[in-house]
Design an enzyme around this catalytic site. Structure first.
Site, PDB file in Angstrom:
ATOM      1  N   HIS A 184      -9.456 -12.603  -1.731  1.00 16.69           N
ATOM      2  CA  HIS A 184      -9.234 -13.304  -0.453  1.00 16.69           C
ATOM      3  C   HIS A 184      -7.926 -14.100  -0.466  1.00 16.69           C
ATOM      4  O   HIS A 184      -7.477 -14.557   0.582  1.00 16.69           O
ATOM      5  CB  HIS A 184     -10.411 -14.253  -0.221  1.00 16.69           C
ATOM      6  CG  HIS A 184     -10.923 -14.278   1.191  1.00 16.69           C
ATOM      7  ND1 HIS A 184     -10.645 -13.309   2.137  1.00 16.69           N
ATOM      8  CD2 HIS A 184     -11.734 -15.180   1.836  1.00 16.69           C
ATOM      9  CE1 HIS A 184     -11.246 -13.608   3.275  1.00 16.69           C
ATOM     10  NE2 HIS A 184     -11.910 -14.735   3.127  1.00 16.69           N
ATOM     11  N   ASN A 244     -11.625 -20.314   6.746  1.00 17.40           N
ATOM     12  CA  ASN A 244     -12.180 -20.241   8.104  1.00 17.40           C
ATOM     13  C   ASN A 244     -11.710 -21.357   9.023  1.00 17.40           C
ATOM     14  O   ASN A 244     -12.098 -21.419  10.180  1.00 17.40           O
ATOM     15  CB  ASN A 244     -13.719 -20.192   8.056  1.00 17.40           C
ATOM     16  CG  ASN A 244     -14.317 -21.395   7.363  1.00 17.40           C
ATOM     17  OD1 ASN A 244     -13.591 -22.235   6.824  1.00 17.40           O
ATOM     18  ND2 ASN A 244     -15.633 -21.501   7.386  1.00 17.40           N
ATOM     19  N   ASP A 272      -5.795 -10.369   3.306  1.00 18.71           N
ATOM     20  CA  ASP A 272      -6.548  -9.258   2.724  1.00 18.71           C
ATOM     21  C   ASP A 272      -7.254  -8.481   3.832  1.00 18.71           C
ATOM     22  O   ASP A 272      -7.617  -9.047   4.860  1.00 18.71           O
ATOM     23  CB  ASP A 272      -7.571  -9.798   1.708  1.00 18.71           C
ATOM     24  CG  ASP A 272      -8.524 -10.817   2.332  1.00 18.71           C
ATOM     25  OD1 ASP A 272      -8.037 -11.819   2.914  1.00 18.71           O
ATOM     26  OD2 ASP A 272      -9.748 -10.616   2.257  1.00 18.71           O
TER      27      ASP A 272
END
Length: 200
Positions: free
Chosen positions: A28, A81, A106
């Site tokens: 990530h 997020n 990613d």
């Protein structure tokens, strides 16, 4: 480049990832890896950006002359997020047109190491893009770095927060280097040229 975008407007290159050493080599965090390499190329170090909850580095890329571009590299220091808030704050502070933002991230639906470059579109379930699009709308560039799908029944959330496998790490530097080249090409030569050179 959009005709309404001033030629001297800066570019904001955002590597997406999670802050902290425990995430540093996660799949990530490949956006952070690309941003770090671009910082090395510019020859500077990231520093905390005031209230924007991000690390930034200002510099220039491209050959001397009209193709030389002013850029702001950024790594949001919120979690993935919540990336949209810091990116939007930097966009306002540096007066960056939306079309001059490049997000490096990613991408599960692309095989490992493969790049796909595009302008706008959906978030494909990527929480960093979802947050950016909610904050600013979708019309920014994306450099999508393929990480492939999780093996077997592994959950997506577990897969993206795991380090690259040892076999993948053998080629990781090469692929990160290529992604950094692709970002530079988008900024200096435009999306079409970059797509023809780097979309595989």
């Amino acid at each position: 480049m959009d005709v309404s975008t001033p030629a001297n407007a800066p570019w904001l290159i955002v590597g997406l990832g999670n802050p902290g050493p425990e995430y540093a080599m996660n799949r990530h965090n490949v956006g952070f890896m690309v941003a770090d390499l671009l910082a090395e190329r510019i020859g500077g170090k990231f520093k905390r950006a005031g209230k924007a909850q991000a690390q930034v580095l200002e510099g220039r890329i491209g050959p001397p002359g009209p193709a030389n571009r002013r850029v702001v590299l950024a790594k949001p220091m919120s979690y993935m997020n919540l990336s949209g808030g810091p990116v939007n704050a930097l966009r306002d502070f540096y007066k960056v047109p939306l079309a001059n933002i490049v997000a490096v991230h990613d991408e599960l639906d692309i095989d490992y190491g493969i790049l796909r470059l595009k302008l706008g579109g959906g978030d494909n379930g990527h929480n960093g893009l979802k947050s950016m699009t909610k904050a600013m709308g979708p019309d920014y560039h994306r450099v999508r770095f393929g990480i492939g799908r999780p093996p077997g029944r592994m959950q997506v959330a577990d897969f993206v927060l795991k380090d690259f496998a040892s076999a993948e790490r053998k080629e990781l530097h090469y692929f990160v280097d290529r992604a950094a080249d692709a970002v530079e090409c988008v900024v200096i030569e435009g999306l079409e040229r970059a797509q023809s050179s780097y979309n595989s």
